[in-house]
Each structure stands twice: as C-alpha cells, then as structure tokens.
Design an enzyme around this catalytic site. Structure first.
Site, PDB file in Angstrom:
ATOM      1  N   CYS A   1     -12.715   1.961 -14.710  1.00  0.00           N
ATOM      2  CA  CYS A   1     -13.095   3.364 -14.502  1.00  0.00           C
ATOM      3  C   CYS A   1     -11.834   4.228 -14.487  1.00  0.00           C
ATOM      4  O   CYS A   1     -11.538   4.927 -13.521  1.00  0.00           O
ATOM      5  CB  CYS A   1     -13.880   3.504 -13.205  1.00  0.00           C
ATOM      6  SG  CYS A   1     -14.852   5.017 -13.081  1.00  0.00           S
TER       7      CYS A   1
ATOM      8  N   CYS B   1     -18.616  -2.147 -17.402  1.00  0.00           N
ATOM      9  CA  CYS B   1     -18.724  -1.820 -15.976  1.00  0.00           C
ATOM     10  C   CYS B   1     -19.990  -2.396 -15.346  1.00  0.00           C
ATOM     11  O   CYS B   1     -21.091  -2.219 -15.888  1.00  0.00           O
ATOM     12  CB  CYS B   1     -18.711  -0.297 -15.809  1.00  0.00           C
ATOM     13  SG  CYS B   1     -18.893   0.238 -14.097  1.00  0.00           S
TER      14      CYS B   1
ATOM     15  N   CYS C   1     -16.930   1.920 -19.939  1.00  0.00           N
ATOM     16  CA  CYS C   1     -18.259   1.899 -19.333  1.00  0.00           C
ATOM     17  C   CYS C   1     -19.087   0.681 -19.740  1.00  0.00           C
ATOM     18  O   CYS C   1     -19.891   0.172 -18.955  1.00  0.00           O
ATOM     19  CB  CYS C   1     -19.011   3.183 -19.673  1.00  0.00           C
ATOM     20  SG  CYS C   1     -18.209   4.673 -19.039  1.00  0.00           S
TER      21      CYS C   1
ATOM     22  N   GLU D   1       0.824  -1.209   0.000  1.00  0.00           N
ATOM     23  CA  GLU D   1       0.000   0.000   0.000  1.00  0.00           C
ATOM     24  C   GLU D   1       0.861   1.264   0.000  1.00  0.00           C
ATOM     25  O   GLU D   1       0.547   2.246  -0.670  1.00  0.00           O
ATOM     26  CB  GLU D   1      -0.944   0.003   1.207  1.00  0.00           C
ATOM     27  CG  GLU D   1      -2.132  -0.922   1.075  1.00  0.00           C
ATOM     28  CD  GLU D   1      -3.075  -0.493  -0.035  1.00  0.00           C
ATOM     29  OE1 GLU D   1      -3.450   0.695  -0.092  1.00  0.00           O
ATOM     30  OE2 GLU D   1      -3.426  -1.349  -0.873  1.00  0.00           O
TER      31      GLU D   1
ATOM     32  N   CYS E   1     -24.995   4.461 -12.958  1.00  0.00           N
ATOM     33  CA  CYS E   1     -23.929   5.460 -12.860  1.00  0.00           C
ATOM     34  C   CYS E   1     -24.447   6.776 -13.419  1.00  0.00           C
ATOM     35  O   CYS E   1     -24.794   6.868 -14.603  1.00  0.00           O
ATOM     36  CB  CYS E   1     -22.701   4.992 -13.628  1.00  0.00           C
ATOM     37  SG  CYS E   1     -21.380   6.228 -13.686  1.00  0.00           S
TER      38      CYS E   1
END
Length: 422
Positions: A219, A229, A226, A62, A235
């Site tokens: 995204c 997705c 899209c 991370e 959305c």
C-alpha cells in the site's frame, strides 16, 4: 490508552466505522496470514520470532525509522548495535561518538533524544530492574510518541500495543475511505480509534509489523499493488478506484529558501577549520564549516528555487546581511566571531570554483526550508590560524583543524557538509 486516544469514548462501537463487523473482525486474520507468507522476517530489529524480546532493539530501530526508509536505516542500525549493544553502552557513550554514528541520516534531534533517552532508561532499569512496561512509561522517554510507544510495547515487550504511524494511516485511510485531513486532530482520533478496534489483543506485535509491511511494500504512496493486497475485497478506496486520493492531506506551502557561504578556512598544513554546532537548532551537536548568511538583494522569486546567478548586469550581487536581527538569527556565536575577525583582518573569501559560485550552489533541503550553500575558500598563514583559534577557544567554542579525509572519518558531519567536501 495513549495520549491521543485518551479522549476517545471508552467503548468503540462498530457503528462508528464504515465497515461491517464481519469486515472489521476479519481484517487482522487476513493481514496476519498475508504477513506469514509475504512479510519481511529478516530485518535486524524484528522480535516476533523470539520468546525473549529486547525492547532496546525495537526502541532504537523505531526512532531511526522515523522519517527514514528501511534501506537507509539498516547499515546505521548495524553500526549502532556493534558499538552500543546495550542501552547502558549507549547511555555511557560520548555525544561526539553517537553523532559520528548518526551523521548523514538527518533529523538529528532524534540522535540527541536517543542519547537522553538511553540515560533515562538506565535510570529506570537501575531503579526497577526492568525497562518501562507501560505506554506512559515509554512516552516519558524523549522522542517517543504514542505510535513508537505502542510499537515498543507490542514488538519489544510482546504486550498489547497499538501503532498508528504514517504507513498505518495510509492503509487505514484507503481501506476505510477516511477523507478527513490527516494533519487534523479529529482525523487523528478517528484513525487511532480504528487502529485500536482492529488490533488483536493477542499477537499485537505481529499485527503491528504486518501493518507496517503492508504500507511499506504493497500500500505504497504512489503505486499501490492492490492486486496483491489481502484487503482489496473490502477496501473502499480500491472499490472507488481512488487509492491515491488517500490519505487526504492539506497541501504544504512552498518551502522558503536560505542562502549561505560555507567557509573553507585553511591553514598552511591544508587543514580546515570545523565548528561544533550548538546543542539546539539545526545540526545540534554536529560539526560544520563556518556559515555566512547571504541576503538576496534582487532576482529572488519567493516560493521557487533559487535562480542561477547570471551576468552582473542582470542581477545585483549577493551581499552578507548586516541587519542585526537577521545576523543574530542566522549566525552562531562562533560564526559571529569568525566574521568579525575576517572583516578586521580584511580577509576575503574566494570562490572554490566558478562553476560552484556562478552556476549551481549546493542545494540541501531541510524540513522547513531549502538551503543553498556556496563553498568559499579562505587561506590563513600560521599566525592568522593561531589568532582565530585563540579567539574561538577563549569563547569556549569547540573547534577542530582537520583535513577533509579526517573530518569525514572522525567527526559527525551533516550530509550537507559531506556534499560540500565531495
């Protein structure tokens, strides 16, 4: 709750958001179903396929993934894990070794925080027998913010944790058509509230990984996919055909430019003088050529990249800044010693090549400015090399005389220095 969400109302109401309760409730199942089929399941640090997660691995990854793409991180992560397989190994390592492992990935304060954080985590483990198990415990580790802490809780400990990093913010601002500036605290609170509402109590680690995968693979910033997705049906940005209008972010001011000579000070054996940078400031703890700040006396265009150097009749030559405030702000103690010594001995740096000097200084972009570095060669005899070595060592400055090949293999060099050597 994280620091950022601590000031929110303790009860988050669905009326606070732009979607129906049905949409809010169904987002996680849709996303997890997509992730199971299409998500990334082979990243070295992923812990969702094990019953005994390792928070060290998640913490390390991370921190590396802050400001850096997965493809860049993969070889660095593998190298760190090979050399420092446990947090105890990382804590016990010398800083120079860690810097050499990190060199080239940029944002070097992250490496410093990793080293400090490892030492702190070992203290916690020695005292309690385990890693921190609370958000507050992880946020107390240097370099760990709310989203990183949430990721470690969710993915590294299989406990409940919420993330709201750059990828997640992009997904959420589009899905909910959140038009506030994401650099503002009010928008940040709104995004954290939505992330908390959507994150399932169970499988929050899977959900976190799925959200990051969505932002990284579908995204995306400029060309969102899209049609693939799982969230396209509700959305709001997609419905408006305004996907790339989100997230809303205030335009950045153009970066200023700085100019430096990078001094290749060579001895009779062809070795180059390297300085270890101070712990604080740019490239803290890494090794660098001595730098000499240059002040543009004319022909500089504010907010634009540096113009090419042209004929002397078109532009006044560059000069080394003598203003005391500028000098102290730009030069480390070591560089001040070197500049004074070169001036005293009337040694003049020569351009490495006319092309580099006159046509294209090496451009290196940092967070807050563009840096134009012009390599300059200074050749010393044996006596001079010893004099400058003595002057630096008497000031307790860490130096190294190494040829270019050894410098790249043995020292932690920032990417800008590698560019010069190349």
């Amino acid at each position: 709750m994280t620091q950022l969400t601590a000031n929110l109302n303790p009860k988050i109401l669905d009326d606070d958001f732009h979607h129906s309760t049905e949409s809010l409730d169904s987002l996680a199942p849709r996303l997890l179903a997509w992730f199971a089929e299409n998500g990334r399941h082979d990243l070295s640090w992923q812990q969702h396929q094990t019953d005994t997660p390792n928070p060290y691995i998640v913490w390390l990854s991370e921190v590396m993934l802050q400001q850096t793409q997965v493809t860049t991180v993969l070889p660095y992560f593998a190298r760190f894990m090979a050399s420092f397989p446990t947090v105890q190994d990382l804590a016990a390592a010398e800083w120079d070794t860690i810097a050499e492992h990190w060199a080239g990935m940029g944002y070097y304060a992250r490496a410093r925080n990793l080293h400090k954080g490892a030492k702190q985590l070992v203290e916690v483990i020695d005292a309690t027998g385990e890693y921190p198990i609370t958000l507050a415990g992880w946020e107390a580790i240097p370099g760990v913010g709310p989203s990183t802490a949430g990721a470690i809780m969710a993915m590294g400990l299989h406990r409940y944790g919420v993330i709201c990093d750059g990828n997640v913010k992009r997904v959420l601002t589009r899905w909910a058509a959140i038009d506030g500036d994401i650099t503002k605290s009010a928008t940040t609170k709104e995004l954290w509230a939505l992330a908390e509402r959507l994150t399932p109590r169970e499988q929050s680690g899977l959900f976190a990984q799925a959200m990051m995968d969505m932002g990284a693979t579908l995204c995306t910033r400029s060309k969102p996919a899209c049609l693939l997705c799982p969230l396209q049906d509700d959305c709001l940005a997609h419905a408006q055909g305004r996907e790339t209008d989100y997230p809303v972010k205030a335009k950045k001011q153009p970066k200023p430019s700085k100019f430096s000579n990078a001094l290749l000070i060579k001895n009779v054996d062809g070795e180059i003088l390297w300085l270890q940078r101070p712990d604080n400031g740019i490239w803290g703890g890494l090794w660098s050529l001595p730098l000499e700040f240059i002040e543009k006396t004319s022909g500089n265009i504010k907010g634009k990249t540096a113009p090419k150097q042209t004929d002397a009749s078109d532009e006044k030559p560059l000069k080394v800044a003598s203003n005391e405030k500028v000098y102290e702000a730009e030069f480390t103690t070591a560089e001040q010693i070197i500049n004074e010594w070169l001036d005293k001995n009337q040694l003049i740096a020569k351009s490495v090549s006319n092309t580099l000097l006159d046509d294209a200084p090496i451009k290196h972009s940092l967070t807050h400015f563009h840096w134009y570095l012009t390599p300059q060669l200074v050749t010393l005899n044996t006596k001079q090399a010893q004099e400058i070595t003595d002057a630096l060592q008497s000031a307790e400055i860490n130096i190294n005389w190494l040829n270019t090949e050894d410098a790249q293999s043995k020292l932690g060099l920032p990417r800008a220095m590698v560019k010069i050597l190349e």
